[in-house]
Design an enzyme around this catalytic site. Sequence first.
Site, PDB file in Angstrom:
ATOM      1  N   ASP A  85       0.865  -1.180   0.000  1.00 56.11           N
ATOM      2  CA  ASP A  85       0.000   0.000   0.000  1.00 56.11           C
ATOM      3  C   ASP A  85       0.901   1.228   0.000  1.00 56.11           C
ATOM      4  O   ASP A  85       1.674   1.446   0.933  1.00 56.11           O
ATOM      5  CB  ASP A  85      -0.889  -0.039   1.238  1.00 56.11           C
ATOM      6  CG  ASP A  85      -2.000   1.006   1.210  1.00 56.11           C
ATOM      7  OD1 ASP A  85      -1.922   1.949   0.405  1.00 56.11           O
ATOM      8  OD2 ASP A  85      -2.939   0.883   2.024  1.00 56.11           O
ATOM      9  N   ASP A  96      -3.163   7.384  -3.415  1.00 55.73           N
ATOM     10  CA  ASP A  96      -3.130   6.257  -2.481  1.00 55.73           C
ATOM     11  C   ASP A  96      -3.559   5.019  -3.264  1.00 55.73           C
ATOM     12  O   ASP A  96      -4.671   4.978  -3.802  1.00 55.73           O
ATOM     13  CB  ASP A  96      -4.081   6.553  -1.322  1.00 55.73           C
ATOM     14  CG  ASP A  96      -4.019   5.534  -0.201  1.00 55.73           C
ATOM     15  OD1 ASP A  96      -3.265   4.550  -0.307  1.00 55.73           O
ATOM     16  OD2 ASP A  96      -4.736   5.732   0.806  1.00 55.73           O
ATOM     17  N   HIS A 155     -11.763   6.290   1.748  1.00 61.68           N
ATOM     18  CA  HIS A 155     -11.782   7.609   2.382  1.00 61.68           C
ATOM     19  C   HIS A 155     -11.571   8.698   1.346  1.00 61.68           C
ATOM     20  O   HIS A 155     -10.985   8.473   0.275  1.00 61.68           O
ATOM     21  CB  HIS A 155     -10.685   7.691   3.451  1.00 61.68           C
ATOM     22  CG  HIS A 155      -9.348   7.178   2.986  1.00 61.68           C
ATOM     23  ND1 HIS A 155      -8.386   7.992   2.440  1.00 61.68           N
ATOM     24  CD2 HIS A 155      -8.831   5.918   2.957  1.00 61.68           C
ATOM     25  CE1 HIS A 155      -7.334   7.258   2.104  1.00 61.68           C
ATOM     26  NE2 HIS A 155      -7.577   5.993   2.401  1.00 61.68           N
ATOM     27  N   HIS A 163      -7.474  11.525   5.218  1.00 57.53           N
ATOM     28  CA  HIS A 163      -8.842  11.110   5.559  1.00 57.53           C
ATOM     29  C   HIS A 163      -9.744  12.332   5.588  1.00 57.53           C
ATOM     30  O   HIS A 163     -10.274  12.719   6.628  1.00 57.53           O
ATOM     31  CB  HIS A 163      -8.861  10.342   6.878  1.00 57.53           C
ATOM     32  CG  HIS A 163      -8.195   9.006   6.798  1.00 57.53           C
ATOM     33  ND1 HIS A 163      -8.853   7.872   6.381  1.00 57.53           N
ATOM     34  CD2 HIS A 163      -6.919   8.636   7.027  1.00 57.53           C
ATOM     35  CE1 HIS A 163      -8.009   6.847   6.372  1.00 57.53           C
ATOM     36  NE2 HIS A 163      -6.829   7.279   6.766  1.00 57.53           N
ATOM     37  N   GLU A 188     -10.828   1.235  -1.235  1.00 59.35           N
ATOM     38  CA  GLU A 188      -9.942   0.098  -0.988  1.00 59.35           C
ATOM     39  C   GLU A 188     -10.684  -1.104  -0.396  1.00 59.35           C
ATOM     40  O   GLU A 188     -10.731  -1.283   0.810  1.00 59.35           O
ATOM     41  CB  GLU A 188      -8.777   0.505  -0.085  1.00 59.35           C
ATOM     42  CG  GLU A 188      -9.145   1.250   1.179  1.00 59.35           C
ATOM     43  CD  GLU A 188      -7.916   1.657   1.974  1.00 59.35           C
ATOM     44  OE1 GLU A 188      -6.919   0.914   1.975  1.00 59.35           O
ATOM     45  OE2 GLU A 188      -7.949   2.715   2.619  1.00 59.35           O
ATOM     46  N   GLU A 276      -6.680  -1.113  -4.210  1.00 57.23           N
ATOM     47  CA  GLU A 276      -7.024   0.293  -3.962  1.00 57.23           C
ATOM     48  C   GLU A 276      -6.618   1.165  -5.141  1.00 57.23           C
ATOM     49  O   GLU A 276      -5.547   0.991  -5.728  1.00 57.23           O
ATOM     50  CB  GLU A 276      -6.321   0.793  -2.697  1.00 57.23           C
ATOM     51  CG  GLU A 276      -6.631   2.233  -2.343  1.00 57.23           C
ATOM     52  CD  GLU A 276      -5.965   2.688  -1.060  1.00 57.23           C
ATOM     53  OE1 GLU A 276      -6.441   3.656  -0.441  1.00 57.23           O
ATOM     54  OE2 GLU A 276      -4.954   2.067  -0.662  1.00 57.23           O
TER      55      GLU A 276
END
Length: 291
Positions: A85, A96, A155, A163, A188, A276
């Site tokens: 990740d 992300d 998020h 976040h 994700e 993700e």
Amino acid sequence: MNDEIYDQYMSAGALAAKVLRRGADMVREGGSILEFVETIEAMVVDEGGQLAFPFNVSLNEDAAHDTAMPGDDRIFSRGDLVKIDLGVHLDGYIADTAMTVDLGDHASLVAASRSALEAAIATVRPGITAGEIGAAIQREIEVRGYRPVSNLTGHGLGRYDLHAGSNIPNVGIVGGAVIEEGMVLAIEPFATTGSGRVAERSRAEIFRQVSTKPARLPSAKRILDVARKSRGLPFARRWVQGDKVDIGLATLLRSQTLQPYPVLHDMPASFVSQAEHTMIVTGDGCVVTTR
């Protein structure tokens, strides 16, 4: 969102995707986890980016928040299910992205989280709710005989904010945030052979500064120097140089200056997969930045 910000998000996504693909090719039986993590993190910087959080490498029943420890002697082993990740930012604009590398016989489980992510992406558009996205994720995972991890979520993303805004659940819920054009989302899905819920281990290697308080110990001051350079984003214990780092961390945790991110795990002997992408919501769907 203006064109300049859009371009920053797209560039961050392209860099994250490029480095993550390289990282996936480097996961091999017998390889050092510490060397792998340090290589990927250095690659991000060498390519002109910055880390939005420490590179996560979580094995088997561990779902998230694991990274190499100082002096880590762990290696990848036959049969491991490896979640990688990566968070990259350019001037605070974050990408992300994550994938799962299979060193065993877990192809169907890996496909479950990947297919759930694609279903979520196909669902995203203005006016839909987060709960509807979660329902699409849940269907794709359960039809393959696995469970979604119900207490982990996607998020929103903001500048220097991992976040921001609303969470995107991995299960169907009634309502939830309404998706709007211009939102930046990291979705994700996690699929598991276990209970479908994760718990915290006692070990944490990742931290974030959440308040500003004076520190007297030299080790605590060094930690806060690293935290300040991270601009409110998470950092790793191994990024702090010098001795007595654990003492400094304990002091800053007691004063609630730092927030820890303990390793999150499902039940022993289970396996968790993750996929993700980051996306920008458009007028009629979304643009994935991390393809």
